[in-house]
Design an enzyme around this catalytic site. Sequence first.
Site, PDB file in Angstrom:
ATOM      1  CG  HIS A   1       6.519  -0.237  10.377  1.00  0.00           C
ATOM      2  ND1 HIS A   1       6.433  -0.578  11.705  1.00  0.00           N
ATOM      3  CD2 HIS A   1       6.295   1.104  10.323  1.00  0.00           C
ATOM      4  CE1 HIS A   1       6.154   0.491  12.425  1.00  0.00           C
ATOM      5  NE2 HIS A   1       6.067   1.525  11.615  1.00  0.00           N
TER       6      HIS A   1
ATOM      7  CG  ASP B   1      -0.257   0.045   2.545  1.00  0.00           C
ATOM      8  OD1 ASP B   1       0.877  -0.473   2.662  1.00  0.00           O
ATOM      9  OD2 ASP B   1      -0.830   0.605   3.504  1.00  0.00           O
TER      10      ASP B   1
HETATM   11  O1  RIB Z   1       1.872  -0.157  11.066  1.00  0.00           O
HETATM   12  C1  RIB Z   1       2.798   0.067  10.066  1.00  0.00           C
HETATM   13  C2  RIB Z   1       2.259  -0.342   8.718  1.00  0.00           C
HETATM   14  O2  RIB Z   1       1.134   0.465   8.365  1.00  0.00           O
HETATM   15  C3  RIB Z   1       3.225  -0.184   7.584  1.00  0.00           C
HETATM   16  O3  RIB Z   1       3.016  -1.216   6.653  1.00  0.00           O
HETATM   17  C4  RIB Z   1       2.835   1.156   6.984  1.00  0.00           C
HETATM   18  O4  RIB Z   1       3.248   1.281   5.648  1.00  0.00           O
HETATM   19  C5  RIB Z   1       1.348   1.121   7.133  1.00  0.00           C
HETATM   20  O5  RIB Z   1       0.788   0.393   6.060  1.00  0.00           O
HETATM   21 CA    CA Z   2       2.649  -0.577   4.294  1.00  0.00          CA
END
Ligand code: RIB
Ligand code: CA
Length: 321
Positions: free
Chosen positions: A243, A9
């Site tokens: 992340h 995303d």
């Molecule tokens: O919580 C972090 C996640 O949420 C990551 O994947 C960031 O890109 C959002 O999608």
């Molecule tokens: Ca993400």
Amino acid sequence: MTKIILDLDTGIDDTLALTYALASPELDVIGVTGTYGNVLIETGTRNDLAILELFGHSDVPVFTGEPHASTKDSFEVLDISAFIHGKNGIGEAEIPDPKGSVQEQSAVDFLIDSVNTYGDDLVIVATGPMTNLAAAIAKDPSFAEKARIVIMGGALTVPGNVSPWAEANINQDPDAANALFRSGANVTMIGLDVTLQTLLTVKETAKWRELGTVGGDFLAEATDYYIKAYETTAPHLGGCGLHDPLAVAVAVDPSLVTCLDINMKVDCEGETRGRTIGDEEKLNDPKKSMKVAVGVDVERFLHELMERITRLAADTPARES
Ligand code: RIB
Ligand code: CA
């Protein structure tokens, strides 16, 4: 080489996940499947195509996935997502519009076909809501048995980041994540437990800017925006959470994390909706389908990230002066 599909995303840390994958000689990126989340799905796939072109990989096909959660009929970007990733998802950085466009085949069909074709030689790394994966499981009952999946999402030993219970990707579609978790599929969960231990600062992004290339400038500008947002939302961390690239790094080298073997579920009702937790009904089942990362070799991961992404960014055209 392991074949990999990224379900993104895109998103600033999704951008870092994509560039980490492109920079990894161990991986053959066979496609990007788009999902909604940090941005609308159209914005996310636009970013995927534009980033792939910027980094010289316009041969990687991009597929459009489900545009909203499995239990909803529309999607709007949350204010907090726009604050963290910018309205365009890439920290308001401007990169050329892509020449290519998305494939006709749907993301869900591409995921199913790829798992049937490549089996264990393929890993799917999902760093947005789990909607596309749940749709693939619903459409092809053998998908869960065959797929090898690493997700960025959830939190087992720490609180969520959108509520005390829920992490952002799971929060977008808890029902889809629950369907994935309870499907018996081979899933490694890279959650906030480990991703909030891996942080980037402006010291590192300065190295990308020093390259004097369009790729380095883009990554530095987008990531600095993300770091700035973290200074407001989580000042105690002292950097931005890596992340999504950590999920890709684990797909390359699982020894970067230590995991707990466990059967998981997602709460779908009540105030804890979105919580990722052990499935009490499968507590005594000797077979554990999931691995949840609870420890991470921070130093080694940061070294790999900087080494790989910097090399990729160095190999893009020089900035115009
Ligand atoms: O919580 C972090 C996640 O949420 C990551 O994947 C960031 O890109 C959002 O999608
Ligand atoms: Ca993400």
